[in-house]
Scaffold this active site. Structure first.
Site, PDB file in Angstrom:
ATOM      1  N   ASN A  56       0.853  -1.180   0.000  1.00  0.00           N
ATOM      2  CA  ASN A  56       0.000   0.000   0.000  1.00  0.00           C
ATOM      3  C   ASN A  56       0.896   1.240   0.000  1.00  0.00           C
ATOM      4  O   ASN A  56       2.029   1.190   0.486  1.00  0.00           O
ATOM      5  CB  ASN A  56      -0.909  -0.014   1.232  1.00  0.00           C
ATOM      6  CG  ASN A  56      -1.891   1.141   1.236  1.00  0.00           C
ATOM      7  OD1 ASN A  56      -1.527   2.270   1.534  1.00  0.00           O
ATOM      8  ND2 ASN A  56      -3.135   0.854   0.908  1.00  0.00           N
ATOM      9  N   CYS A  57       0.375   2.337  -0.509  1.00  0.00           N
ATOM     10  CA  CYS A  57       1.191   3.544  -0.700  1.00  0.00           C
ATOM     11  C   CYS A  57       1.498   4.284   0.598  1.00  0.00           C
ATOM     12  O   CYS A  57       2.151   5.319   0.571  1.00  0.00           O
ATOM     13  CB  CYS A  57       0.468   4.494  -1.663  1.00  0.00           C
ATOM     14  SG  CYS A  57       1.572   5.431  -2.744  1.00  0.00           S
ATOM     15  N   LEU A 410     -30.925  24.546 -10.901  1.00  0.00           N
ATOM     16  CA  LEU A 410     -30.767  24.789 -12.334  1.00  0.00           C
ATOM     17  C   LEU A 410     -29.337  24.583 -12.792  1.00  0.00           C
ATOM     18  O   LEU A 410     -29.093  24.170 -13.918  1.00  0.00           O
ATOM     19  CB  LEU A 410     -31.209  26.215 -12.682  1.00  0.00           C
ATOM     20  CG  LEU A 410     -32.693  26.543 -12.493  1.00  0.00           C
ATOM     21  CD1 LEU A 410     -32.945  28.011 -12.796  1.00  0.00           C
ATOM     22  CD2 LEU A 410     -33.557  25.658 -13.377  1.00  0.00           C
ATOM     23  N   ALA A 412     -24.784  24.924 -11.454  1.00  0.00           N
ATOM     24  CA  ALA A 412     -23.734  25.316 -10.514  1.00  0.00           C
ATOM     25  C   ALA A 412     -22.610  25.960 -11.300  1.00  0.00           C
ATOM     26  O   ALA A 412     -22.136  25.392 -12.283  1.00  0.00           O
ATOM     27  CB  ALA A 412     -23.224  24.105  -9.741  1.00  0.00           C
ATOM     28  N   ASP A 529     -16.751  38.100 -20.842  1.00  0.00           N
ATOM     29  CA  ASP A 529     -16.957  36.658 -20.660  1.00  0.00           C
ATOM     30  C   ASP A 529     -18.085  36.146 -21.546  1.00  0.00           C
ATOM     31  O   ASP A 529     -18.954  35.395 -21.095  1.00  0.00           O
ATOM     32  CB  ASP A 529     -17.235  36.339 -19.190  1.00  0.00           C
ATOM     33  CG  ASP A 529     -17.044  34.850 -18.880  1.00  0.00           C
ATOM     34  OD1 ASP A 529     -16.327  34.171 -19.642  1.00  0.00           O
ATOM     35  OD2 ASP A 529     -17.605  34.364 -17.880  1.00  0.00           O
TER      36      ASP A 529
END
Length: 749
Positions: A56-57, A410, A412, A529
């Protein structure tokens, strides 16, 4: 190692070609052992294959590793989800390093997790590290852990994940729905389609990062004026890591040979809030002395107080024969003046770019936002929603959240959520944009919110969004806005065959967007934008431009009427205006049509900004080059928009952000062979997408220069909102908004 299967030959073959640092763990075996590690991983950690594979790391953890971050990884693996954390890890020789670790699950078609991919990025010199913890109360100008996840880790994770998916026989993109949970900035499924995930606008933090200067920024409102931002060039010059710099006063660069009198001059300038350029002997972390032509420049807030100090360093050291000796200053007075001028110019550029990042220093930065219903504007004189809200306000004193019922989400965005809400006891629906105040302050986005609020309060136009009121709580801001049944133009575009619209329909939408931009410019605003995601479709089918948080609001416009005679604005020919006297300017009728045909309304903002903001595929060359920009960036974006609506893709899009930027700056404009587009349309796009801003259509006389182009011939500008749109949404449709609606809302297009 017993019981641990060797990695499949196909996995090894595919992944061996990747130069990134990563590991692959088998999720079907106990403790998720590693079954593959890249050469980069071995080089970074110092461990060999025998010490890595089958384990395991967690062997990278040590005494300084934060258990809370480790628990985040465990929880994500348990749930089969993606996560991204910054861990203090340790190499085999015990050397600590900051590891930006992103874990992504690889799922089989039936939804079972078969592998976990762990991508590591050594961010020791980039991250703020423990600066926040060690210097409590020092708010950093740019949160680098978030920026590194977005700008560095994301593309590496994409490369590795797609390669593992192919090796596993999984359709590329299967893991992406889960990966979207990681804070990497990638939202939605990956794929080959041009619009496979929403394009997030670049913000003001990117502006500071991209300034190729040696500088740091300090906050005089905090004790000892600590550094809150340091450029990469500053770190390279001084030899310090970002963790060692942030939160400290700049005096750590001083040494035995530093002149005390020069230091006193700097202190006096900080105390007085004045600008100063001096030559000072500084020292790198390794103790090497260098002559620093240092410029200190205050960046003031709207009240005239110094909000930040920008410190620009110019290394003016001559090549020294002996690195052990302090360099001798042997420049001529003329050379010294030239170097000082260089630093002052850089400081001016940085201060200008920083203007948008200076959050108000008052105890309550949100005090400027009014909680009362906006004044009724002429274009909304008969709006039933206004009347209903005013009645509630008169009855209850102010608007409250209890007056609304949430219907559904509606969408994000980068800085908030948008819900569809209904006014209690009525059929009236609104879009409510909700922002977390604390998050806005933490992410230095207060100025963006205040800019959008101010613009929404000022505008009144049929093609711009309407803000009815703002509701404030202790923790959140809620903008109650006009709801658009048709959702985003982006959604309409995606619902069409091959994601493109007919040319006559593109002309209609482009003409309305052009009119909206002209109005914003008339008020002194530069939009910055423009993209299909920010264009909403009203229930009438007409457009509404929304999202003004990246707009430049510090410009001003002095409208004037100019006689044009026989030479027009576009292509050297006189603008062909309709016979209506008001159609050319969109204003009221005054004088005869014959008289107005020889006059032009000039209403472009006198604005000059240096901020690196916008959406990458829509950025104008002058924004990328940080050469300063004005209203002509909106005309470039209009050209990109028209191109995308016609062809279903943007013209300069590359596989990586830097490739996209390179294409925008250097690559010639090329048109796809299909669909067939009129010569007038191609000519308009070519003239809007001229890289030389001075030669770009619209740069001389603004929107009217573009309106007079032959492609818009026949458009009745004065009566645009009374024309029949190509698509009118059904108000009864349940698919009510946002890009999540798919194509269901566009059946009658």
């Amino acid at each position: 190692m017993a019981g641990v299967p060797a990695p499949a030959s196909q996995l090894t073959k595919v992944l061996a070609g990747l130069r990134h640092t990563f590991v692959v763990a088998d999720a079907t075996l106990p403790d998720c052992p590693l079954v593959y590690a890249s050469e980069g991983f071995y080089a970074m950690t110092g461990y060999g294959p025998d010490e890595v594979l089958g384990h395991n790391c967690r062997f990278l953890q040590g005494e300084g590793t934060d258990p809370k971050e480790v628990q985040k990884i465990r929880d994500a693996i348990k749930k089969g989800e993606a996560c991204s954390v910054r861990l203090l890890n340790y190499r085999k020789d015990g050397t600590p390093f900051w590891n930006l670790l992103t874990v992504t699950p690889i799922k089989t078609p039936d939804g079972r997790v078969s592998k976990f991919v762990g991508v590591q990025v050594d961010v020791t010199s980039k991250t703020e590290g423990k600066a926040l913890a060690d210097n409590s109360g020092v708010p950093l100008l740019v949160k680098y852990d978030h920026r590194l996840r977005d700008n560095v880790a994301r593309t590496i994770v994409d490369d590795v994940t797609i390669a593992v998916e192919k090796a596993e026989g999984v359709e590329p993109g299967q893991a992406s729905a889960v990966a979207a949970a990681a804070p990497l900035g990638a939202k939605g499924p990956r794929g080959t389609a041009p619009k496979s995930f929403p394009r997030v606008a670049l913000d003001l933090a990117t502006t500071v990062e991209r300034i190729q200067q040696n500088f740091c920024i300090s906050d005089p409102t905090l004790p000892d004026c600590p550094i809150v931002f340091a450029s990469d060039a500053f770190l390279e010059l001084t030899g310090y890591s970002r963790e060692e710099v942030l939160g400290r006063n700049c005096r750590f660069l001083q040494g035995a040979g530093t002149d005390r009198g020069t230091v006193d001059q700097i202190r006096a300038a900080i105390k007085e809030g004045s600008e100063l350029t001096v030559r000072i002997l500084n020292y790198t972390k390794a103790g090497k002395a260098f002559w620093n032509m240092f410029t200190l420049a205050p960046m003031r807030d709207q009240d005239g107080h110094a909000r930040f100090f920008v410190g620009v360093q110019v290394d003016v050291t001559a090549q020294s024969t002996s690195p052990d000796k302090a360099p001798v200053w042997n420049k001529t007075p003329e050379e010294e003046v030239a170097k000082a001028k260089m630093g002052a110019e850089a400081a001016s550029l940085i201060s200008s770019a920083l203007q948008g990042m200076a959050a108000p220093t008052t105890a309550n930065p949100w005090a400027a936002i009014s909680g009362v219903i906006m004044r009724r504007k002429p274009h909304k004189a008969d709006d039933k929603a206004y009347q209903a809200l005013l009645q509630l306000q008169e009855r209850d004193g102010k608007m409250k959240l209890m007056h609304f019922r949430r219907v559904k989400q509606l969408g994000a965005g980068d800085v908030g959520l948008v819900d569809l809400v209904q006014l209690q006891g009525s059929e009236l629906k609104f879009a409510m944009k909700t922002l977390d105040k604390f998050e806005m302050q933490e992410r230095n986005k207060v100025a963006r919110v205040l800019t959008e609020s101010a613009i929404l309060a000022a505008v009144d136009h049929p093609f711009l969004a309407t803000l009815y009121c703002t509701i404030q709580t202790d923790t959140h801001l809620h903008f109650v806005m006009e709801y658009c049944d048709g959702g985003e133009l982006y959604g309409l575009l995606n619902s069409q065959p091959k994601k493109r619209l007919k040319e006559e329909h593109v002309r209609f939408y482009a003409s309305e967007v052009l009119t909206a931009l002209q109005y914003l410019h008339l008020l002194g605003y530069v939009y910055r934008d423009l993209k299909p995601e920010n264009i909403l479709l009203h229930h009438t089918g007409h457009v509404l431009l929304t999202d003004f948080d990246l707009s430049y609001s510090k410009g001003s416009t002095t409208p004037r009427i100019e006689k044009i005679g026989g030479a027009g604005a576009a292509g050297g020919s006189a603008p062909k205006s309709p016979k209506k006297s008001s159609s050319k300017s969109g204003g009221s009728s005054s004088g005869s049509a014959l008289q107005l045909e020889n006059y032009l309304l000039l209403a472009e903002p006198s604005a000059r900004a240096n901020s690196f903001v916008g959406t990458e595929e829509y950025l104008a060359p002058e924004v990328i080059n940080a050469a300063g920009h004005g209203p002509a960036v909106d005309w470039w974006s209009l050209g990109i928009l028209i191109f995308e609506l016609l062809y279903g893709t943007t013209p300069f899009r590359g596989a990586r952000r830097d490739e996209t930027f390179e294409n925008i700056i250097k690559s010639p404009l090329k048109f796809p062979s299909k669909p067939a587009v009129s010569e007038e349309c191609r000519d308009l796009i070519e003239k809007l997408l001229v890289k030389d801003v001075g030669a770009r259509l619209g740069s001389r006389t603004g929107a009217n220069e573009i309106k007079s182009h032959p492609w818009f011939k026949g458009i009745n500008w004065a009566l645009l909102r009374h024309q029949q749109p190509p698509y009118v949404p059904r108000r009864a449709s349940k698919a009510a908004g946002g890009s999540s609606t798919g194509g269901a809302a566009f059946d009658n297009y």
